[in-house]
Scaffold this active site. Structure first.
Site, PDB file in Angstrom:
ATOM      1  N   HIS A  95       0.859  -1.192   0.000  1.00  0.00           N
ATOM      2  CA  HIS A  95       0.000   0.000   0.000  1.00  0.00           C
ATOM      3  C   HIS A  95       0.896   1.244   0.000  1.00  0.00           C
ATOM      4  CE1 HIS A  95      -2.723   3.120   1.397  1.00  0.00           C
ATOM      5  NE2 HIS A  95      -3.696   2.350   0.935  1.00  0.00           N
ATOM      6  N   GLU A 167      -3.981   2.256  -7.271  1.00  0.00           N
ATOM      7  CA  GLU A 167      -4.320   3.330  -6.339  1.00  0.00           C
ATOM      8  C   GLU A 167      -3.395   4.520  -6.573  1.00  0.00           C
ATOM      9  OE1 GLU A 167      -6.439   2.037  -2.640  1.00  0.00           O
ATOM     10  OE2 GLU A 167      -4.391   1.453  -2.254  1.00  0.00           O
TER      11      GLU A 167
HETATM   12  P1  PGA Z   1      -9.542   6.275   0.481  1.00  0.00           P
HETATM   13  O1  PGA Z   1      -8.350   5.238   0.768  1.00  0.00           O
HETATM   14  O2  PGA Z   1     -10.709   5.491  -0.024  1.00  0.00           O
HETATM   15  O3  PGA Z   1      -9.804   6.921   1.818  1.00  0.00           O
HETATM   16  O4  PGA Z   1      -9.039   7.241  -0.537  1.00  0.00           O
HETATM   17  C1  PGA Z   1      -8.086   4.202  -0.135  1.00  0.00           C
HETATM   18  C2  PGA Z   1      -6.840   3.451   0.294  1.00  0.00           C
HETATM   19  O5  PGA Z   1      -5.908   4.035   0.834  1.00  0.00           O
HETATM   20  O6  PGA Z   1      -6.758   2.237   0.078  1.00  0.00           O
END
Ligand code: PGA
Length: 252
Positions: A95, A167
């Site tokens: 992540h 992401e």
């Molecule tokens: P968020 O976080 O939906 O608050 O943008 C997503 C993540 O960090 O996986």
């Protein structure tokens, strides 16, 4: 392809709060089967409470990280073997918050994915570019590098599955998601990177792609329906039970 939703609770909730949220979700959704795969990822100390809360439901349990060794003198680390013993089925790896604040590298990501698979866990590999990289036109290169180095030497066999979550770092937690065309483009880059790694179609069929970054009740359908996408990773909006339950309904 089974659609999925991953709730990343990060370090936002205490142990009792995590249990209450899990119980609330089970209450709201009842004990019927869910329309897709829904994985709750609480913090490490809350795993046992959450697994108890969801035991009669269809929810799955995920961890937010893993260490690559199974046993040994590694103070503070948590092994895949212990996660599996607790009832964890999925684990997030790489992540952006771990890459940003805890020196996670593509090399450590690679070892963690191998360790997760060895313990029968489904890795959720998170990839994505920073704003600076995007502005410099490096998005695709960053994705290709993270996938190439992160998945080097990995073979998916038997029941192995892999989730790759795109992401973009600069939209996480901002309330401002990217547009679905961007997400589909990233999906195509991921697929090409898997082909370049030499993964045959049979192996690529074990990989599902998802999007994460400010996904909410209003925008989720466009990401679930974006070409190539099978799911979403949700941070902030997964902390609100009613909102999250509405999102689960979109998996049908
Ligand atoms: P968020 O976080 O939906 O608050 O943008 C997503 C993540 O960090 O996986």
């Amino acid at each position: 392809m089974k659609k999925f939703l991953i709730a990343n609770w990060k370090m936002q909730l205490g142990v009792r709060e995590s249990r209450r949220l899990a119980e609330r979700l089970v209450d709201l959704l009842g004990h019927r089967s869910l329309p897709g795969e829904v994985v709750l990822c609480p913090s490490f100390p809350a795993l046992t409470e959450v697994v108890t809360a969801i035991r009669t439901s269809d929810f799955k349990l995920g961890a937010q990280d893993i260490f690559w060794q199974e046993r040994g003198a590694f103070t503070g680390e948590v092994s895949g073997r212990d996660l599996a013993e607790l009832g964890v089925s999925h684990v997030m790896i790489g992540h952006s918050e771990r890459r940003q604040f805890f020196q996670e590298t593509d090399a450590s990501v690679n070892k963690k994915i191998k360790a997760a698979l060895a313990c029968g866990l489904t890795p959720i590999l998170c990839v994505g570019e920073t704003l600076k990289e995007r502005r410099e036109g490096q998005r695709d290169l960053v994705l290709i590098r993270q996938l190439h180095d992160g998945l080097q030497g990995i073979i998916l066999v038997d029941h192995d599955q892999l989730i790759v979550a795109y992401e973009p770092v600069w939209v996480i937690g901002t309330g401002q998601a990217v547009n679905p065309q961007d997400v589909s483009h990233a999906g195509a880059v991921v697929t090409q990177a898997l082909i370049d790694l030499g993964w045959a179609l049979e192996t690529r069929n074990r990989v599902r792609l998802g999007y994460g970054g400010s996904v909410d009740q209003k925008n989720i359908t466009q990401f679930l329906n974006a070409p190539g996408m099978a799911g979403a990773l949700v941070g902030g909006s997964s902390l609100r039970a009613e909102e999250f339950v509405d999102m689960v309904a979109n998996l049908a």
